[in-house]
Scaffold this active site. Sequence first.
Site, PDB file in Angstrom:
ATOM      1  CB  CYS A   2      -0.949   0.080   1.193  1.00  0.00           C
ATOM      2  SG  CYS A   2      -2.068  -1.292   1.298  1.00  0.00           S
ATOM      3  NE  ARG A  27       4.739   1.882   0.054  1.00  0.00           N
ATOM      4  CZ  ARG A  27       5.735   1.814   0.920  1.00  0.00           C
ATOM      5  NH1 ARG A  27       6.936   2.208   0.556  1.00  0.00           N
ATOM      6  NH2 ARG A  27       5.551   1.385   2.132  1.00  0.00           N
ATOM      7  CD1 TRP A  77       0.162  -6.468  -2.624  1.00  0.00           C
ATOM      8  CD2 TRP A  77      -0.194  -6.851  -0.451  1.00  0.00           C
ATOM      9  NE1 TRP A  77       0.510  -7.760  -2.361  1.00  0.00           N
ATOM     10  CE2 TRP A  77       0.305  -8.027  -1.047  1.00  0.00           C
ATOM     11  CE3 TRP A  77      -0.498  -6.865   0.903  1.00  0.00           C
ATOM     12  CZ2 TRP A  77       0.515  -9.192  -0.322  1.00  0.00           C
ATOM     13  CZ3 TRP A  77      -0.292  -8.034   1.628  1.00  0.00           C
ATOM     14  CH2 TRP A  77       0.215  -9.183   1.006  1.00  0.00           C
ATOM     15  CG  ASN A 103       1.012   0.513   4.465  1.00  0.00           C
ATOM     16  OD1 ASN A 103       0.733  -0.674   4.427  1.00  0.00           O
ATOM     17  ND2 ASN A 103       2.251   0.958   4.368  1.00  0.00           N
ATOM     18  N   GLY A 104      -1.210  -1.006   6.689  1.00  0.00           N
ATOM     19  CA  GLY A 104      -0.935  -1.737   7.928  1.00  0.00           C
ATOM     20  C   GLY A 104      -2.089  -2.675   8.211  1.00  0.00           C
ATOM     21  CD  GLU A 489      17.130 -13.986  -6.199  1.00  0.00           C
ATOM     22  OE1 GLU A 489      16.623 -14.387  -5.155  1.00  0.00           O
ATOM     23  OE2 GLU A 489      16.817 -12.907  -6.725  1.00  0.00           O
ATOM     24  CE  LYS A 493      13.824 -12.315  -8.620  1.00  0.00           C
ATOM     25  NZ  LYS A 493      14.609 -11.848  -7.519  1.00  0.00           N
ATOM     26  CD  GLU A 496       9.999 -12.367  -7.585  1.00  0.00           C
ATOM     27  OE1 GLU A 496       9.332 -11.720  -6.788  1.00  0.00           O
ATOM     28  OE2 GLU A 496      11.251 -12.393  -7.558  1.00  0.00           O
ATOM     29  CG  HIS A 512      19.084 -37.421   0.296  1.00  0.00           C
ATOM     30  ND1 HIS A 512      19.513 -38.623   0.783  1.00  0.00           N
ATOM     31  CD2 HIS A 512      20.206 -36.686   0.081  1.00  0.00           C
ATOM     32  CE1 HIS A 512      20.837 -38.623   0.879  1.00  0.00           C
ATOM     33  NE2 HIS A 512      21.282 -37.456   0.451  1.00  0.00           N
ATOM     34  CE  LYS A 611      11.791  -3.318  -5.274  1.00  0.00           C
ATOM     35  NZ  LYS A 611      12.431  -4.516  -5.838  1.00  0.00           N
TER      36      LYS A 611
HETATM   37  C1  F6R Z   1      11.922 -11.202  -4.785  1.00  0.00           C
HETATM   38  C2  F6R Z   1      11.806 -10.073  -3.887  1.00  0.00           C
HETATM   39  C3  F6R Z   1      11.355 -10.315  -2.488  1.00  0.00           C
HETATM   40  C4  F6R Z   1      12.152  -9.423  -1.527  1.00  0.00           C
HETATM   41  C5  F6R Z   1      11.633  -9.601  -0.100  1.00  0.00           C
HETATM   42  C6  F6R Z   1      12.431  -8.789   0.897  1.00  0.00           C
HETATM   43  O1  F6R Z   1      12.332 -10.799  -6.056  1.00  0.00           O
HETATM   44  O2  F6R Z   1      12.033  -8.951  -4.265  1.00  0.00           O
HETATM   45  O3  F6R Z   1      11.502 -11.659  -2.156  1.00  0.00           O
HETATM   46  O4  F6R Z   1      13.499  -9.773  -1.605  1.00  0.00           O
HETATM   47  O5  F6R Z   1      10.287  -9.186  -0.027  1.00  0.00           O
HETATM   48  O6  F6R Z   1      12.396  -7.431   0.617  1.00  0.00           O
HETATM   49  P1  F6R Z   1      13.433  -6.434   1.245  1.00  0.00           P
HETATM   50  O7  F6R Z   1      14.773  -6.749   0.692  1.00  0.00           O
HETATM   51  O8  F6R Z   1      12.953  -5.080   0.834  1.00  0.00           O
HETATM   52  O9  F6R Z   1      13.388  -6.630   2.728  1.00  0.00           O
END
Ligand code: F6R
Length: 616
Positions: A2, A27, A77, A103-104, A489, A493, A496, A512, A611
Amino acid sequence: MCGIVGYIGNKDVKSVVLNGLYNLEYRGYDSAGIAFIDRKEKIHVYKKVGKVSVLEKEVLKNISNVSFKLGIGHTRWATHGKVSEQNAHPHTSASGKIAIVHNGIIENYVELKEFLEEKGYKLVSETDTEVLAHLIEYFYTTEELNLLTSFTKALQQVKGTYAIALISEYEPNKIFVARKGSPLTIGLGKGEMFVGSDIYAFIKYTNLVIYLNDENIGIIDGLAYNIYDLEGNTIDIRPVVTDSDLMFSDLQGYRSYMEKEIFEQPLYLKNALEKSIIIDNDDIIFPYFNFFSQENIKKINRIIITACGSSWNAGLIGKYLIEKLAQIPTSVEYASEFRYSSPIIHQNDMIIAISQSGETADTLEALKIPKSNGAKILSITNIPNSSICRESDGIIYMNANQEIGVAATKTFTNTVLILVLLSLYLANGKKLLSTTKMKKMLNELSDIPNKVQQILDQKESIFVLANKYVTKANFLYLGRGINYPIALEGALKLKEISYIHAEGYAAGEMKHGPLALIDEFMPVIFVAPKDYLYEKSVSNINEVKSRHGKTIGIISESDKYLPTILDDYICIPQTFDEFNPILSVIPLQLFAYYVGTIRGLNVDKPRNLAKSVTVE
Ligand code: F6R
């Protein structure tokens, strides 16, 4: 999670608030809404499901000629209540005279709702936020308190977290704000003031910023601001000048922010290197790492890294680096688990919190446990003055500039680079590396941006690969040692960005259990550069091949053998084992990006994600 925006001043209120919403859309993007107060002191509210552009059309259609005194906006969000116009913010009180954005999470909203319903209030949304609008009006009308006191009294009843902006016909020349656990800032201009979940909401107009602290309530009227605590006492908070390098950047010809951010990695890796090391003859200075004095380094018994998502994956690489180079035992904890565990913390433990946004609620809470036990907190973040920075004893900046794409790309590689430098710094402090070895490593590190560029230059081959595998329903990503986190990672990627099921796994663990998944339909991506575990990785590749799995390798360009057995491969330049993750992740970012775009998805704003994850 948000985004909140507010503006009071002489500019066109609609444009400033909408512009702020566009800048905060990363956000949350389930729905967006706006509330203005016009010159006749009446509130106008508009809300739409979908992106800010949908809301903008609605606003322009209805009120393009109306002039306003002030306004607030929200990009959502969803947490409580489905994605719908009714649940979109702003929410209004029963009379329609109070509008708030939030937001919260208000954890005791059921209890508050029951209280209001008993008093005859009818709630129209499924959100936790709406109760607050009614509760404030309840105190305002039944107890005849002024708006500030009504707002404060309502917040005293709330359990949970909030960043709030409120406007009201009762006091139509002010914006009220409050913060607890979710970030909120005020921007100060000349005869105008701004509100933002973060500074990107208004950095275009001012870089003079007040960062609210938890349980602060503020009132702004364009000329003055007043901040109070939850008891109503005045609080003195001084504005700070924020780095204007953080200016919101545009696409510069790229099709998406994710694409731009992947391709600008050489630039920002170089930026982080230049800002983090000064080599002056035999002196190697790490200007950011002074928090660890020589004395402090000797005292550290153990390091605990805590983070979420991609930052956690980077943290796992940090463990390999710190243990190998600096010989300090290191563990890596998911912040969401760590915050509810009962860790045994010693005074000489060092906690490293990694968070690109500096606002992730779980990471913020996780670092408070060791902090209260006397441990020192070092944070690695991309956002100065973020909440995590303000809880930390020392900060190392990622120096990656703003990352807008929801998926971490350039901040991931910059974090790994910082962890490499930190490990070298700690090793140096413990006299574990000779100056010659150190210089050799730093020299190689200075070439890493060029090597990343060489991989980016292979974008056509990676696009071809993405086209070939785009219809697959499942992927396995495997790696060993320091490249195991890159398998995690790479899989994250792909999940998502393309919504394809992908698992990252330690290659040696395959036998295993997961080996049962392998058949001719399962593509398996191996991160297998020529490092200390190369032969082991070759054996794992053969295990998959003999079960007819499709094998794709991220391999070293000097490797002559793996190209003869793999179905497909992408080469990365040779480097030190410790630096391989910065290179091996690049083809995997591009692969996920291309698969997502070929599938026609919005790679910058994947569904259900945001984000900055400011709720737990
Ligand atoms: C994946 C991604 C998320 C963030 C996670 C932590 O591409 O971006 O998994 O890495 O939400 O976010 P930060 O680094 O802002 O604490």
